[in-house]
Design a protein around this motif. Structure first.
Motif, short mmCIF file in Angstrom:
data_model
loop_
_atom_site.label_atom_id
_atom_site.label_comp_id
_atom_site.label_asym_id
_atom_site.label_seq_id
_atom_site.Cartn_x
_atom_site.Cartn_y
_atom_site.Cartn_z
N MET A 1 0.93 -1.22 -0.03
CA MET A 1 0.03 -0.03 0.02
C MET A 1 0.70 1.20 -0.16
O MET A 1 1.81 1.49 0.61
CB MET A 1 -0.94 -0.09 1.18
CG MET A 1 -1.61 1.10 1.33
SD MET A 1 -2.18 1.43 3.09
CE MET A 1 -0.96 1.91 3.97
N ILE A 2 0.53 2.29 -0.79
CA ILE A 2 1.20 3.59 -0.91
C ILE A 2 0.43 4.48 0.22
O ILE A 2 -0.92 4.68 0.26
CB ILE A 2 1.15 4.22 -2.30
CG1 ILE A 2 2.03 3.38 -3.01
CG2 ILE A 2 1.74 5.57 -2.21
CD1 ILE A 2 1.75 3.93 -4.71
N LEU A 3 1.40 5.13 1.03
CA LEU A 3 0.81 6.18 1.96
C LEU A 3 0.85 7.58 1.42
O LEU A 3 2.23 7.81 1.13
CB LEU A 3 1.36 5.93 3.54
CG LEU A 3 0.85 7.01 4.57
CD1 LEU A 3 -0.42 6.45 4.87
CD2 LEU A 3 1.93 6.52 5.68
N THR A 4 -0.10 8.24 1.12
CA THR A 4 0.25 9.63 0.62
C THR A 4 0.13 10.65 1.76
O THR A 4 -1.11 10.63 2.50
CB THR A 4 -1.02 9.96 -0.47
OG1 THR A 4 -2.09 9.87 -0.04
CG2 THR A 4 -0.67 8.82 -1.82
N VAL A 5 0.85 11.66 1.91
CA VAL A 5 0.73 12.47 3.05
C VAL A 5 0.51 13.90 2.43
O VAL A 5 1.06 14.40 1.22
CB VAL A 5 2.08 12.60 3.73
CG1 VAL A 5 2.14 13.65 4.68
CG2 VAL A 5 2.50 11.33 4.11
N THR A 6 -0.66 14.58 2.94
CA THR A 6 -1.09 15.78 2.76
C THR A 6 -1.16 16.56 4.22
O THR A 6 -2.26 16.37 4.82
CB THR A 6 -2.56 15.89 2.03
OG1 THR A 6 -2.26 15.08 1.10
CG2 THR A 6 -2.63 17.25 1.58
N MET A 7 -0.15 17.49 4.59
CA MET A 7 -0.06 17.95 5.84
C MET A 7 -1.06 19.25 6.18
O MET A 7 -1.56 19.65 7.08
CB MET A 7 1.21 18.28 6.06
CG MET A 7 2.28 17.25 6.51
SD MET A 7 1.52 15.96 7.79
CE MET A 7 1.84 16.78 9.27
N ASN A 8 -1.26 19.70 5.06
CA ASN A 8 -2.10 20.84 4.78
C ASN A 8 -3.12 21.11 3.94
O ASN A 8 -3.56 21.54 2.95
CB ASN A 8 -1.20 22.12 4.82
CG ASN A 8 -2.03 23.62 5.16
OD1 ASN A 8 -3.06 23.26 5.93
ND2 ASN A 8 -1.45 24.68 5.09
N PRO A 9 -4.32 19.93 4.00
CA PRO A 9 -5.24 19.85 3.13
C PRO A 9 -6.23 20.84 2.98
O PRO A 9 -6.11 21.65 3.83
CB PRO A 9 -6.01 18.47 3.28
CG PRO A 9 -5.44 18.22 4.65
CD PRO A 9 -4.51 18.99 5.21
N SER A 10 -6.99 21.05 1.87
CA SER A 10 -7.91 21.99 1.83
C SER A 10 -9.24 21.91 1.13
O SER A 10 -9.21 20.68 0.41
CB SER A 10 -7.40 23.28 1.15
OG SER A 10 -7.07 23.00 -0.21
N ILE A 11 -9.84 22.55 1.18
CA ILE A 11 -11.42 22.58 0.19
C ILE A 11 -11.01 23.30 -0.63
O ILE A 11 -10.95 24.59 -0.82
CB ILE A 11 -12.77 22.88 0.86
CG1 ILE A 11 -12.86 21.82 2.21
CG2 ILE A 11 -13.86 22.65 -0.24
CD1 ILE A 11 -14.24 22.22 2.79
N ASP A 12 -10.78 23.04 -2.27
CA ASP A 12 -10.57 23.89 -3.12
C ASP A 12 -11.90 24.01 -3.83
O ASP A 12 -12.60 23.24 -4.40
CB ASP A 12 -9.63 22.93 -4.20
CG ASP A 12 -8.30 22.77 -3.63
OD1 ASP A 12 -7.92 23.28 -2.97
OD2 ASP A 12 -7.53 22.11 -4.51
N MET A 13 -12.16 25.54 -3.94
CA MET A 13 -13.50 26.04 -4.53
C MET A 13 -12.88 26.80 -5.73
O MET A 13 -12.33 27.55 -5.80
CB MET A 13 -13.95 27.17 -3.54
CG MET A 13 -14.14 26.53 -2.15
SD MET A 13 -15.63 26.95 -1.50
CE MET A 13 -15.21 26.83 0.26
#
Ligand code: ATP
Length: 312
Positions: free
Chosen positions: A1-13
């Protein structure tokens, strides 16, 4: 399994307007809201390419719940740690026939306890992980060597990391004793790192740039060059990768889609040739879609077969 890291996600509008008028009201019915942040683009492309993944990082508040609900809707596995602040929104206004005006929130500032809780969770997830991707900028409150520390934690469990960052956090990742397996700077990021101007057509200069001591110990350096493809160093070999001319709809997220292609091919232990061709293909397929971080896997073989890799 690949682990993807997003430390500062957002709702992209994304709001589409015929014309953006300043200092007055703009109205639109054309609104799109997606779970965003570079690592979530990587996640979506891996999922569309039918590769097993878990998305992690730090989320909070109602906006964090919205991001998790979007990932659930899309069938993307996730395991985030939670903070008592709201995750951010990123606003893109598409207007005047091709202009894009963006307003990007800095997002939450993490406490030391938030950082420690995430790192402990990351350590747990590493036990089921074969490869890690780390993408994008760090949220406030985390030192610039936070990604370097994550690479060290992963290496301690014999898991390799693909690091797609820029500025101080990329530099810290390169300076640390435990190196990422791969970095994917674009032309500008490479120039900023080496404090020089990069000419993508000068192969001799590109070879010299990638031979700089700052990259010692990093097995793969993939310099993505937009429509010009990529220039790549793997161990002591250099490659020029060229791609066909295609009809670009929206190039945003191509770098993330390229990273997804690199991750899935490396996780499959593919040959150098296949790693580079896969990465260019997922990058190209993203540019052909309106949605950011989205690919149509039915087109994969057609474009894969048009990528050429030449050792230089
Ligand atoms: P972004 O920051 O927009 O996510 P990036 O600057 O990190 O992108 P690019 O080098 O622009 O990354 O693009 C990555 C890959 O996507 C390229 O190597 C190529 O395969 C594909 N790509 C991007 N732009 C184009 C284009 N105009 N035509 C064809 N392919 C493209």
């Amino acid at each position: 399994m690949i682990l993807t890291v997003t430390m500062n996600p957002s709702i992209d509008m994304a709001y589409t307007l015929d014309t953006l008028a300043i200092d007055t009201v703009n109205r639109t019915a054309d609104v799109r809201k997606t779970a965003g942040g570079k690592g979530l683009n990587v996640s979506r492309v891996l999922h569309l390419m039918k590769h097993d993944l878990t998305a992690t990082g730090v989320l909070g508040g109602y906006f964090g719940q919205y991001i998790e609900a979007q990932l659930d809707r899309d069938g993307i596995g996730h395991s985030f740690t939670h903070i008592d602040q709201e995750s951010r929104n990123s606003i893109a206004i598409l207007h005047d026939g091709g202009d894009q005006t963006e307003i990007l929130e800095a997002g939450p500032t993490l406490s030391e306890a938030d950082a420690d809780a995430f790192m402990a969770h990351f350590d747990d997830l590493l036990d089921q992980t074969t490869l890690v991707t780390i993408s994008g900028s760090l949220p406030g409150g985390l030192a610039s060597d936070f990604y370097a520390k994550m690479v060290a934690h992963a290496k301690a469990k014999h898991v390799d990391v693909l690091l797609d960052s820029s500025g101080a956090s990329l530099k810290a990742g390169l300076d640390a004793p435990d190196k990422p397996l791969l970095i994917k700077p674009n032309e500008d990021e490479l120039g900023a790192l080496l404090n020089t101007t990069v000419d993508k057509h000068d192969l001799t200069a590109l070879r010299q740039h990638l031979s700089d001591a700052v990259f010692d110990g990093v097995a793969w350096i993939v310099v993505s060059l937009g429509a010009a493809g990529a220039f790549v160093k793997h161990l002591d070999r250099f490659y020029q990768v060229t791609i066909p001319k295609i009809n670009v709809v929206n190039p945003v997220g191509s770098g993330d889609s390229t990273l997804a292609g690199l991750a899935l091919a490396l996780d499959n232990h593919a040959s150098d040739d296949v790693v580079m061709k896969t990465a260019m293909t997922t990058g190209m397929l993203n540019t052909m879609e309106a949605e950011t971080g989205f690919v149509n896997p039915a087109l994969f073989d057609t474009y894969f077969n048009q990528v050429t890799v030449k050792e230089v």
